[in-house]
Design a protein around this motif. Structure first.
Motif, mmCIF file in Angstrom:
data_model
loop_
_atom_site.group_PDB
_atom_site.id
_atom_site.type_symbol
_atom_site.label_atom_id
_atom_site.label_comp_id
_atom_site.label_asym_id
_atom_site.label_seq_id
_atom_site.Cartn_x
_atom_site.Cartn_y
_atom_site.Cartn_z
ATOM 1 N N GLN A 281 0.835 -1.200 0.000
ATOM 2 C CA GLN A 281 0.000 0.000 0.000
ATOM 3 C C GLN A 281 0.874 1.256 0.000
ATOM 4 N N PHE A 282 1.930 1.252 0.786
ATOM 5 C CA PHE A 282 2.877 2.378 0.750
ATOM 6 C C PHE A 282 3.515 2.503 -0.635
ATOM 7 N N TYR A 283 3.856 1.359 -1.223
ATOM 8 C CA TYR A 283 4.476 1.349 -2.559
ATOM 9 C C TYR A 283 3.538 1.983 -3.587
ATOM 10 N N ARG A 284 2.276 1.614 -3.527
ATOM 11 C CA ARG A 284 1.286 2.170 -4.459
ATOM 12 C C ARG A 284 1.128 3.673 -4.280
ATOM 13 N N MET A 285 1.322 4.150 -3.060
ATOM 14 C CA MET A 285 1.158 5.568 -2.766
ATOM 15 C C MET A 285 2.407 6.379 -3.108
ATOM 16 N N GLY A 286 3.456 5.705 -3.570
ATOM 17 C CA GLY A 286 4.669 6.400 -3.963
ATOM 18 C C GLY A 286 5.605 6.739 -2.824
ATOM 19 N N VAL A 287 5.416 6.109 -1.671
ATOM 20 C CA VAL A 287 6.314 6.342 -0.536
ATOM 21 C C VAL A 287 7.624 5.599 -0.790
ATOM 22 N N PRO A 288 8.762 6.288 -0.780
ATOM 23 C CA PRO A 288 10.027 5.620 -1.077
ATOM 24 C C PRO A 288 10.602 4.883 0.126
ATOM 25 N N LEU A 289 11.373 3.872 -0.124
ATOM 26 C CA LEU A 289 12.219 3.147 0.826
ATOM 27 C C LEU A 289 11.468 2.416 1.941
ATOM 28 N N LEU A 290 10.479 3.067 2.563
ATOM 29 C CA LEU A 290 9.749 2.441 3.674
ATOM 30 C C LEU A 290 9.182 1.072 3.300
ATOM 31 N N PRO A 291 8.573 0.890 2.109
ATOM 32 C CA PRO A 291 8.078 -0.450 1.774
ATOM 33 C C PRO A 291 9.176 -1.512 1.795
ATOM 34 N N ARG A 292 10.372 -1.170 1.318
ATOM 35 C CA ARG A 292 11.469 -2.135 1.317
ATOM 36 C C ARG A 292 11.972 -2.419 2.726
ATOM 37 N N VAL A 293 11.979 -1.411 3.581
ATOM 38 C CA VAL A 293 12.369 -1.624 4.976
ATOM 39 C C VAL A 293 11.438 -2.640 5.628
ATOM 40 N N LEU A 294 10.140 -2.517 5.367
ATOM 41 C CA LEU A 294 9.156 -3.406 5.986
ATOM 42 C C LEU A 294 9.285 -4.833 5.459
ATOM 43 N N THR A 295 9.390 -4.989 4.131
ATOM 44 C CA THR A 295 9.470 -6.352 3.585
ATOM 45 C C THR A 295 10.816 -7.005 3.880
ATOM 46 N N THR A 296 11.865 -6.211 4.030
ATOM 47 C CA THR A 296 13.156 -6.765 4.444
ATOM 48 C C THR A 296 13.082 -7.286 5.873
ATOM 49 N N TYR A 297 12.338 -6.584 6.715
ATOM 50 C CA TYR A 297 12.106 -7.046 8.086
ATOM 51 C C TYR A 297 11.392 -8.403 8.081
ATOM 52 N N ALA A 298 10.369 -8.523 7.228
ATOM 53 C CA ALA A 298 9.656 -9.799 7.120
ATOM 54 C C ALA A 298 10.572 -10.889 6.567
ATOM 55 N N HIS A 299 11.415 -10.539 5.612
ATOM 56 C CA HIS A 299 12.355 -11.505 5.042
ATOM 57 C C HIS A 299 13.281 -12.046 6.124
ATOM 58 N N ALA A 300 13.795 -11.147 6.967
ATOM 59 C CA ALA A 300 14.681 -11.579 8.046
ATOM 60 C C ALA A 300 13.954 -12.469 9.050
ATOM 61 N N ARG A 301 12.669 -12.189 9.286
ATOM 62 C CA ARG A 301 11.891 -12.964 10.259
ATOM 63 C C ARG A 301 11.470 -14.325 9.722
ATOM 64 N N THR A 302 11.214 -14.412 8.413
ATOM 65 C CA THR A 302 10.545 -15.597 7.874
ATOM 66 C C THR A 302 11.348 -16.366 6.837
ATOM 67 N N GLY A 303 12.361 -15.737 6.228
ATOM 68 C CA GLY A 303 13.042 -16.367 5.100
ATOM 69 C C GLY A 303 12.245 -16.276 3.816
ATOM 70 N N ILE A 304 11.182 -15.466 3.797
ATOM 71 C CA ILE A 304 10.336 -15.281 2.621
ATOM 72 C C ILE A 304 10.559 -13.871 2.089
ATOM 73 N N ASP A 305 10.952 -13.766 0.820
ATOM 74 C CA ASP A 305 11.335 -12.486 0.229
ATOM 75 C C ASP A 305 10.304 -12.076 -0.830
ATOM 76 N N ILE A 306 9.400 -11.174 -0.448
ATOM 77 C CA ILE A 306 8.387 -10.667 -1.383
ATOM 78 C C ILE A 306 8.648 -9.186 -1.607
ATOM 79 N N HIS A 307 8.921 -8.814 -2.832
ATOM 80 C CA HIS A 307 9.140 -7.396 -3.135
ATOM 81 C C HIS A 307 7.816 -6.652 -3.004
ATOM 82 N N PRO A 308 7.829 -5.471 -2.371
ATOM 83 C CA PRO A 308 6.559 -4.754 -2.186
ATOM 84 C C PRO A 308 5.918 -4.280 -3.482
ATOM 85 N N GLY A 309 6.670 -4.297 -4.579
ATOM 86 C CA GLY A 309 6.105 -3.885 -5.854
ATOM 87 C C GLY A 309 5.344 -4.971 -6.580
ATOM 88 N N ALA A 310 5.475 -6.217 -6.142
ATOM 89 C CA ALA A 310 4.741 -7.315 -6.783
ATOM 90 C C ALA A 310 3.241 -7.093 -6.637
#
Length: 280
Positions: free
Chosen positions: A136-165
């Motif tokens: 949702q942040f990605y769609r709104m044009g907010v920079p960097l924050l979407p990647r910070v959030l999904t990187t946090y999830a990647h570190a927690r879960t081992g699942i890497d989903i780009h916020p732009g997908a």
């Protein structure tokens, strides 16, 4: 004495003084965890016993988001307070999407006792939840924050989903460890993906960054463990099944069944002297 040269201290001082537009990592992740606790009582470590308590917590989270956005104000497409308002207005729809995801996971996993267990304990749901909130942040044009959030999830879960997908409704990740979903991937409704699946790009040049590089997965597709599907022109037709360990770089039609058939040799011996010894 630190042992670091004064010149290097001067360099670090300059770097920090010049650093701007930085998304604060710890504050962003704390905001994310707070948001998940607000949306999902099963995920929450606090209880809200009145409407006023809920409203106060919403205002606190909104204030935290605004503080994060003010740190990158010059890079935003609008004013921080307006973006924060628009984001919080999107929360009812996001919560419903995620409840549908949780229901799909619960329905598709015989080991799942109920939806509350899925929300509380399933890393696949956590990764999808963070993806949707970040997207949702990605769609709104907010920079960097979407990647910070999904990187946090990647570190927690081992699942890497780009916020732009782009991912459709009732998305189900089973187990999930090692899944990679690239930035320009398009995933339809009622898709189920198992651990180790990659939806990636073929080797491309940096100049192609703005082109579609990742595959399209249509509705009602199941992709089993270890499958790799690559390329922006690759389309997996609806109602298809992609078997485990498949390597796919070309499109397949709807209702396809794609399997990898490894050749396994089984031998029989009586004399143990003929046994091959491997040191691994």
């Amino acid at each position: 004495m630190t042992g670091i040269s004064p010149a290097f201290i001067d360099h670090l001082t300059t770097v920090h003084q010049q650093a701007r537009h930085v998304v604060p990592h710890s504050m962003s992740c704390a905001f994310l965890e707070g948001l998940l606790q607000l949306l999902f009582p099963s995920h929450s470590e606090r209880s809200f016993n009145s409407r006023s308590e809920v409203e106060a917590y919403v205002l606190l989270l909104r204030s935290d988001l605004e503080k994060i956005l003010y740190r990158i104000e010059e890079r935003l497409p609008g004013k921080p307070d307006e973006i924060a308002d628009a984001y919080f207005k999107s929360l009812p729809d996001l919560q419903q999407q995620l409840m549908d995801d949780a229901a799909a996971i619960e329905a598709g996993d015989p080991a799942a006792v109920n939806i509350d267990e899925v929300i509380r304990t399933y890393l696949g749901f956590f990764a999808v939840a963070v993806y949707r909130l970040a997207h949702q942040f990605y769609r709104m044009g907010v920079p960097l924050l979407p990647r910070v959030l999904t990187t946090y999830a990647h570190a927690r879960t081992g699942i890497d989903i780009h916020p732009g997908a782009n991912i459709g409704a009732r998305f189900c990740i089973d187990h999930g460890t090692g899944i990679v979903i690239g930035e320009t991937a398009d995933i339809g409704n009622d898709v189920k993906i198992y651990q180790g699946v990659t939806l990636g790009a073929l080797s491309v040049e940096k100049s192609m960054a703005n082109l579609k590089r990742h595959p399209t997965i249509e509705d009602n597709v199941v992709i089993y463990a270890g499958a790799t599907i690559l390329g922006g022109k690759t389309v997996v037709g609806h109602d298809s099944i992609i078997g485990g360990n498949v390597w796919l770089t070309e499109s397949v039609p709807p209702f396809a069944r794609v399997y990898h058939r490894p050749q396994i040799k089984v031998s029989y011996y009586e004399d143990r002297a003929d046994v091959l010894n491997f040191s691994i």
